[in-house]
Design an enzyme around this catalytic site. Structure first.
Site, short mmCIF file in Angstrom:
data_model
loop_
_atom_site.label_atom_id
_atom_site.label_comp_id
_atom_site.label_asym_id
_atom_site.label_seq_id
_atom_site.Cartn_x
_atom_site.Cartn_y
_atom_site.Cartn_z
N ASP A 31 43.61 -1.72 33.69
CA ASP A 31 44.50 -1.21 32.76
C ASP A 31 45.17 -2.48 31.88
O ASP A 31 45.77 -3.34 32.52
CB ASP A 31 45.88 -0.42 33.25
CG ASP A 31 45.21 0.66 33.99
OD1 ASP A 31 43.99 0.97 34.14
OD2 ASP A 31 45.95 1.32 34.70
N MET B 144 39.66 -6.93 36.10
CA MET B 144 40.63 -6.45 35.09
C MET B 144 40.22 -5.04 35.19
O MET B 144 39.23 -4.55 35.02
CB MET B 144 40.42 -7.28 33.81
CG MET B 144 41.39 -6.74 32.79
SD MET B 144 41.13 -7.44 31.25
CE MET B 144 39.84 -6.64 30.68
N GLU C 65 47.48 9.27 34.42
CA GLU C 65 47.95 8.06 34.48
C GLU C 65 48.39 7.28 33.11
O GLU C 65 47.99 8.02 31.98
CB GLU C 65 46.85 6.98 35.09
CG GLU C 65 46.62 7.50 36.51
CD GLU C 65 45.73 6.70 37.29
OE1 GLU C 65 45.94 6.12 38.44
OE2 GLU C 65 44.72 6.16 36.47
#
Length: 601
Positions: free
Chosen positions: A151, A149, A321
């Protein structure tokens, strides 16, 4: 006659070479160093695939009736098995599928896959054992049941339920195969794990994005439909839309995808409803140019580019990002300011990935920052807090955020196997005005976390000096604590968490330099990456009087200033749980109050 015998022999030999393994419902066919065919007569719930993390990825086309139904990348075990991952066969039950497996050998690395251990171990099964076997799996932080896992994605609140999607690799505990995993919670503490919500398609892997509740049916998918917009990543990155008519449990891909295209590397869409303009806004990271783009739309499907912000502002390292944009109240006033959250990697304050933010004004087209371009504001002063984003449609006007609790410098190497990575604790944010006239984010643990408190142990008030004072932490807590300290500190005070094996984390308040630091260099297992041992430091605004809330889980420490003026998130991997808290001071200091709660596991 002799010629026919030779031909028969050659054909038999070829067949024997081709079919080199056969098991219950499985036939494995060797077609050369680059290709293996696995035929599956789907009789069970899962195909259990053996994984070796150091093996190269193999690409698998899953064929149903000769057509590609799925495409995945898997690190099939070659010399040893690290763990298994399940491939879901339920929708294929009673059918035959073909898995066309490309091993990707080249002239410099030619090998024969027939001896790989995966072929003897791969099997069908009606069960997959997901019982936690990990020493360092957090007890009160969200994690995937298995696999990778990173973001958090697509977070929204509706009908009493918090939905958390996340970048997920269901086929290994390292990055790859980006899907949107899915979990839900009614209290931000206890999570129900659900099937993958959005899977890769012909446009590519499903990278980060967001989801909104379309209350007024602006997109035409139905009132209160959930609309998710995200990055489809293949040879290029483009933005796609999926919608859900069942509250976010299942999604339908929009037939007009992709909805936004660019010649730049752009990703990680965040969509908000702008009440001031009566339109939707979309914020997208122009990753390599260190800026965010702003779009507007009336229907969530057709977008107009309006403006950009970022070049020359704040931290400019690596790539930008996972942006977020929201209007936050200023504590103690009636004022509100717009806040643009930007995550970057690398370029963080202590190396690797981190979250920065900008405070200013936004008119639906342009963001104007209040600070000078060379000012950088960090949302968290630890090393393990990234991709911070907020829940859409949060109740009571709250702005609740969560982050990925790791760092790209070593995320693939932390000492877990069954899963990798957790989320930070949920936090509520607002703004405060500093003594320098600047606006800063104020971060406090979400109020739901009080429900985690179990038995309380009080240490009372006591003086501290250069002689170390040690207090035993509850032995029945299994290393899971919330620790509160109310401290008057004239010079420096060390707060040390330790265990019998010598692992320790030293936290220091420095009233002279106005800093708080955390030293994890001797915290336990630190040798999996040279970037992991470190000291992280945060500025503090208080002079002598400090309050501190520490949340200690099996592999993390989150330190919150009592007034929310700083937060620090760091991973730790002690060989055994911390059992002692010790304090010593340079000069005189006083603890007005100290108490600890067992965390309910």
């Amino acid at each position: 006659m002799r010629k026919n015998l030779i031909l028969t022999f050659l054909m038999a030999t070829a067949f024997c070479c081709s079919v080199f393994a056969q098991q219950d419902g499985l036939q494995i066919n060797y077609l050369g160093t680059n290709n293996t065919i696995l035929k599956v007569d789907a009789k069970h719930q899962f195909l259990l695939m053996p994984i070796e993390e150091q093996a190269p990825e193999t690409h698998i086309n899953v064929l149903l009736d000769g057509n590609i139904d799925q495409q995945i990348n898997v690190r099939l075990a070659q010399s040893k098995i690290d763990y298994y991952v399940p491939f879901d066969l339920k929708k294929y039950n009673g059918k035959k599928i073909v898995m066309d497996i490309s091993t990707g050998n080249d002239r410099t690395n030619v090998r024969d896959p027939r001896e790989d251990v995966c072929w003897k171990a791969i099997k069908q099964s009606d069960a997959f054992d997901s019982i936690n076997v990990e020493k360092y799996r957090p007890a009160f932080h969200h994690t995937p049941v298995y696999g990778w896992m990173n973001d958090p994605n697509g977070m929204f609140y509706k009908d009493g339920v918090y939905h958390l999607y996340f970048q997920h690799n269901p086929y290994a505990s390292v990055w790859g195969n980006m899907n949107w995993g899915h979990s839900t919670s009614r209290d931000l503490i206890h999570w129900q794990h659900l099937p993958v919500a959005i899977a890769p398609d012909g446009l590519g892997a499903i990278f980060s994005g967001s989801a909104v509740v379309d209350k007024d049916n602006t997109a035409g998918f139905g009132r209160n439909a959930i609309v998710a917009i995200y990055t489809s990543a293949s040879t290029t990155q483009r933005q796609s839309l999926s919608y859900s008519a069942d509250g976010g449990m299942t999604f339908t891909k929009y037939e007009g995808n992709p909805i936004i295209m660019s010649d730049k590397e752009c990703r990680d869409d965040k969509v908000i409803w702008n009440a001031q303009t009566g339109k939707w806004n979309l914020i997208m990271a122009d990753a390599l140019e260190h800026q965010d783009w702003f779009y507007s739309s009336s229907d969530l499907k057709h977008w107009t580019k309006e403006g950009s912000f970022g070049q020359g502002y704040g931290a400019q390292g690596g790539v930008w990002e996972c942006p977020d944009l929201m209007q936050l109240p200023v504590r103690g006033t009636n004022e509100k300011k717009w806040v643009l959250i930007v995550n970057l990697n690398p370029g963080g304050l202590f190396g690797g990935s981190a979250t920065q933010y900008f405070v200013g004004d936004f008119d639906g087209k342009q963001f104007k920052c209040d600070s000078q371009p060379n000012v950088t504001k960090w949302m968290d002063y630890g090393k393990d807090h990234y991709a911070t984003v907020s829940w859409s449609n949060a109740p009571e006007g709250r702005h609740t955020v969560i982050a990925w609790m790791s760092n790209w410098q070593y995320a693939n190497a932390v000492p877990t196997k069954q899963f990798r990575s957790a989320n930070s604790l949920p936090r509520d944010i607002e703004l405060f005005k500093g003594d320098d006239g600047e606006y800063y984010i104020c971060t406090t643990p979400s109020p739901e976390l009080v429900a985690l408190r179990g038995k309380e142990k009080k240490y009372g008030a006591f003086d501290i000096n250069e002689k170390t004072i040690s207090k035993k932490l509850p032995t029945d807590a299994n290393g899971l604590y919330e620790l509160f300290i109310d401290l008057d500190n004239v010079n420096t005070t060390d707060i040390t968490l330790s265990n019998e094996g010598g692992d320790k984390v030293v936290m220091t308040y420095n009233a002279v330099k106005h800093t708080f630091s955390m030293d994890r260099r001797k915290s336990g297992i630190v040798d999996f990456s040279s970037d992991f041992p470190c000291v992280t430091t945060a500025p503090t605004s208080a002079n002598h009087h400090q309050t501190l809330r520490l949340f200690i889980d099996r592999c993390s420490i989150e330190a919150f200033d009592g007034d929310g003026r700083f937060v620090m998130t760091n991973l730790v991997f002690p060989h055994s749980p911390f059992t002692t808290v010790s304090l010593c001071a340079s000069g005189k200091a006083k603890v007005y109050d100290m108490k600890v709660w067992n965390i309910k596991d």
